[in-house]
Scaffold this motif. Structure first.
Motif, PDB file in Angstrom:
ATOM      1  N   GLU A 110      46.872 108.393  34.026  1.00  0.00           N
ATOM      2  CA  GLU A 110      46.486 109.614  34.738  1.00  0.00           C
ATOM      3  C   GLU A 110      47.649 110.150  35.562  1.00  0.00           C
ATOM      4  O   GLU A 110      47.877 111.359  35.650  1.00  0.00           O
ATOM      5  CB  GLU A 110      45.290 109.320  35.631  1.00  0.00           C
ATOM      6  CG  GLU A 110      44.711 110.555  36.313  1.00  0.00           C
ATOM      7  CD  GLU A 110      43.464 110.239  37.125  1.00  0.00           C
ATOM      8  OE1 GLU A 110      43.058 111.090  37.928  1.00  0.00           O
ATOM      9  OE2 GLU A 110      42.908 109.135  36.940  1.00  0.00           O
ATOM     10  N   TRP A 111      48.405 109.237  36.160  1.00  0.00           N
ATOM     11  CA  TRP A 111      49.585 109.623  36.952  1.00  0.00           C
ATOM     12  C   TRP A 111      50.613 110.314  36.053  1.00  0.00           C
ATOM     13  O   TRP A 111      51.150 111.371  36.392  1.00  0.00           O
ATOM     14  CB  TRP A 111      50.162 108.371  37.595  1.00  0.00           C
ATOM     15  CG  TRP A 111      51.331 108.605  38.526  1.00  0.00           C
ATOM     16  CD1 TRP A 111      51.680 109.764  39.137  1.00  0.00           C
ATOM     17  CD2 TRP A 111      52.274 107.621  38.943  1.00  0.00           C
ATOM     18  NE1 TRP A 111      52.800 109.576  39.912  1.00  0.00           N
ATOM     19  CE2 TRP A 111      53.182 108.276  39.810  1.00  0.00           C
ATOM     20  CE3 TRP A 111      52.438 106.266  38.675  1.00  0.00           C
ATOM     21  CZ2 TRP A 111      54.251 107.599  40.406  1.00  0.00           C
ATOM     22  CZ3 TRP A 111      53.497 105.600  39.273  1.00  0.00           C
ATOM     23  CH2 TRP A 111      54.389 106.254  40.128  1.00  0.00           C
ATOM     24  N   LEU A 112      50.883 109.728  34.895  1.00  0.00           N
ATOM     25  CA  LEU A 112      51.849 110.316  33.972  1.00  0.00           C
ATOM     26  C   LEU A 112      51.412 111.692  33.504  1.00  0.00           C
ATOM     27  O   LEU A 112      52.217 112.621  33.395  1.00  0.00           O
ATOM     28  CB  LEU A 112      52.038 109.390  32.768  1.00  0.00           C
ATOM     29  CG  LEU A 112      53.060 108.270  32.911  1.00  0.00           C
ATOM     30  CD1 LEU A 112      52.980 107.336  31.715  1.00  0.00           C
ATOM     31  CD2 LEU A 112      54.455 108.842  33.048  1.00  0.00           C
ATOM     32  N   ALA A 113      50.120 111.827  33.209  1.00  0.00           N
ATOM     33  CA  ALA A 113      49.617 113.105  32.719  1.00  0.00           C
ATOM     34  C   ALA A 113      49.615 114.173  33.810  1.00  0.00           C
ATOM     35  O   ALA A 113      49.956 115.325  33.560  1.00  0.00           O
ATOM     36  CB  ALA A 113      48.211 112.930  32.157  1.00  0.00           C
ATOM     37  N   GLY A 114      49.251 113.784  35.031  1.00  0.00           N
ATOM     38  CA  GLY A 114      49.109 114.758  36.103  1.00  0.00           C
ATOM     39  C   GLY A 114      50.369 115.060  36.871  1.00  0.00           C
ATOM     40  O   GLY A 114      50.552 116.177  37.361  1.00  0.00           O
TER      41      GLY A 114
END
Length: 459
Positions: free
Chosen positions: A98-102
Motif C-alpha cells: 500500500e505504501w509503494l502504491a500510494g
C-alpha cells in the motif's frame, strides 16, 4: 503472450511530468481511466502494448524502468524494515504494498536514507557505508548499463576486425591510439601490485602473477579508462552519491563492467549462453574469461528486447561474510541479509573447483536453482596466503529448465528451505538456527524442548 511488468510509479511520474490527469492520459492511450488508475497503483501490469504506446506518444524510455522501482521493490523494503528499530511497528507485506502504491516517492526516499545512513538499532551511531550506497545505485539500474554495453560491443567488433589474439589486439590499440605500451613485469619489480598505469613512462604494467584471463581483463579495463570515461562519469554524476568514496566504488564497478562487456560483448555472449545452456565452463573457454568474470556477466543481461535469464550473484568467504552481491534483474531475496548456512555455497569450500547445484526455497517465497563454486583471486605464490571465496549464482527455477547445470534435477521438487540469516529469518522449525530473529522474544520452557534451543514467540 505479451510481456508484463508492474511499474505504476513510473507511469504516475510520467503523467505528472506532462501535467495530465488520469482521464486525459487514459484517453490518449486508448484505455479507461479506471484501468490507468489500477496500473498506477500496481494492481494491473504494464503490458508491452502500453509500453510501446507510452514510448510513441510521450517519448518514454523503457530503459528507465531498470532504475525506477522505488527502494528496489516490496521485498527489498521489507528486508530494510526487518531492522530491530522497526520491530514495534508490526508492518506486514500488505502495508508495504500500500505504501509503494500510494507514496512511491516516500518509499524511495526512505530506502535511500536507510542505505546511506546505515542502521544498527535505536540509539546506535549513524555512519555512512559508501559501498552500500554504490550498490544501491547498481541495483536501481538492475546492473545493466546500456550505453556502456553498446560502446563496449562496438569496441569488441573493432578488435575482432584487427584479427589475432584479443589480448594482443587490445595491447596494440592501447599502444597506437593511446600511446600506452603494455609491459609484463616480474614479481620482484611489482611485489604488491597486480597492475599499475605509469603515466610518466606511458606504460600499463602487468604483474606476472596474473593468469591469461586476468591479463585480458586488465587490458580491457585500461581501454575503458581511456575510451569510456565520459559514459562512466555520466552515470556517476547522475547517481548523486554522498561522498567521493562512494563515487569511487561505483566508478570501479562501472570500469569492471565495461571490461567484461569488451571481453564478452552482449549479443555474441547472449547467443553463446542460449546455445550452451549457460554452461559457465564452456563460456569461460570460449571468451577467454575466468569463472567469476562469466558469473558477473550473467547478472547484466537485461537489454530491452534481448534479455537473458535473470541471475543473481553472491560472493562469500568461509565465515559467511559477503564481499559481492548483485540481484541484477532477478530481484532475488538470496542476495539480501546474511547468507543462510543451509546454502550449498558453504559445501563448495570443501569441494574446491567443483560446481555445487542446489534447489532452494527462500523464506520470502519462490524456488531458485543455485550454482556455487570456489574461486581464488590471482597472484598467490608459494608460502603466501591463498584467499578462497565461493561465488554463488541463482536463477528462478521456472527459468532454469534449459540450463546445463539443471540436467537431471527435478525443478518441481521441494527445495532446501533457506532464510536471510537467523536474525532476520522467522522460520520456526529450522534445526540449524543459531539465534532468534531480531525483535522476537525467546520462548523458554523447562518442561519441553524442540528442534532448536532458540524457540521464539510467533506473530
Amino acid at each position: 503472450m505479451e510481456s508484463k511488468m508492474f511499474a505504476g510509479h513510473a507511469v504516475r511520474r510520467l503523467r505528472r511530468g506532462h501535467a495530465l490527469t488520469q482521464a486525459a492520459m487514459a484517453q490518449a492511450l486508448g484505455i479507461s481511466a479506471s484501468y490507468l488508475n489500477l496500473i498506477e497503483r500496481n494492481q494491473r501490469p504494464l503490458t508491452a502494448t502500453l509500453l510501446v504506446a507510452l514510448a510513441e506518444r510521450y517519448g518514454f524510455d523503457a530503459r528507465t524502468l531498470a532504475a525506477s522501482e522505488p527502494g528496489g521493490g516490496a521485498e527489498a523494503l521489507r528486508r530494510r524494515l526487518a531492522d530491530p528499530m522497526f520491530a514495534d511497528l508490526a508492518l506486514d507485506r500488505a502495508d508495504i504494498a500500500e505504501w509503494l502504491a500510494g507514496a512511491p516517492g516516500g518509499a524511495e526516499a526512505f530506502a535511500r536514507a536507510f542505505d546511506r545512513l546505515g542502521s544498527g538499532g535505536a540509539g546506535a551511531p549513524v555512519t555512512a557505508d559508501p559501498a552500500a550506497e554504490a550498490r544501491a545505485t547498481i541495483e536501481r539500474w538492475r546492473n545493466h548499463f546500456p550505453d556502456l554495453d553498446a560502446q563496449a560491443e562496438a569496441l569488441a567488433d573493432e578488435l575482432r576486425l584487427a584479427g589475432g589474439d584479443p589480448a594482443a589486439a587490445m595491447a596494440d590499440r592501447l599502444r597506437v591510439r593511446h600511446h600506452l605500451s603494455v609491459r609484463l613485469l616480474p614479481v620482484e619489480a611489482m611485489p604488491d601490485r597486480l597492475h599499475r598505469t605509469d603515466l610518466h613512462a606511458r606504460q600499463l604494467q602487468l604483474s606476472e602473477r596474473l593468469d591469461p584471463a586476468s591479463r585480458s581483463f586488465a587490458l580491457a579495463r585500461a581501454l575503458g579508462h581511456a575510451e569510456a570515461r565520459g559514459e562512466v562519469d555520466a552515470v556517476v554524476r547522475g547517481a548523486g552519491l554522498s561522498d567521493r568514496t562512494a563515487e569511487q566504488w561505483l566508478r570501479r564497478h562501472l570500469h569492471g563492467y565495461f571490461a567484461a562487456a569488451v571481453m564478452m560483448p552482449y549479443a555474441r555472449f547472449l547467443r553463446a549462453c542460449e546455445a550452451t545452456g549457460y554452461d559457465l565452463a564452456l563460456l569461460g573457454r570460449r571468451f577467454g574469461a575466468g569463472f567469476e568474470h562469466v558469473a558477473h556477466r550473467l547478472t547484466t543481461l537485461n537489454r530491452v528486447g534481448a534479455r537473458g535469464l535473470s541471475f543473481c550473484l553472491l560472493r562469500l568467504d568461509r565465515a559467511g561474510q559477503v564481499s559481492k552481491r548483485f540481484a541484477g534483474a532477478s530481484q532475488s531475496p538470496l542476495v539480501e541479509g546474511a547468507p543462510c548456512p543451509l546454502l550449498g555455497a558453504f559445501d563448495a569450500f570443501a569441494r574446491g573447483g567443483e560446481s555445487i547445484v542446489q534447489l532452494v526455497e527462500p523464506e520470502e517465497g519462490g524456488r531458485w536453482l543455485t550454482l556455487s563454486r570456489t574461486v581464488t583471486p590471482p597472484g598467490a605464490l608459494a608460502g603466501e596466503v591463498r584467499a578462497r571465496f565461493v561465488v554463488m549464482l541463482g536463477v528462478a527455477a521456472d527459468q532454469a529448465g534449459g540450463l546445463a547445470a539443471a540436467r537431471g534435477i527435478d525443478l518441481s521438487a521441494p527445495g532446501m528451505p533457506v532464510g536471510p540469516g537467523c536474525r532476520a529469518c522467522t522460520r520456526s522449525d529450522c534445526p540449524q538456527r543459531s539465534a532468534p530473529p531480531a525483535g522476537r522474544a525467546m520462548r523458554l520452557d523447562d518442561r519441553e524442548g524442540g528442534l532448536t534451543p532458540f524457540a521464539f514467540a510467533g506473530d
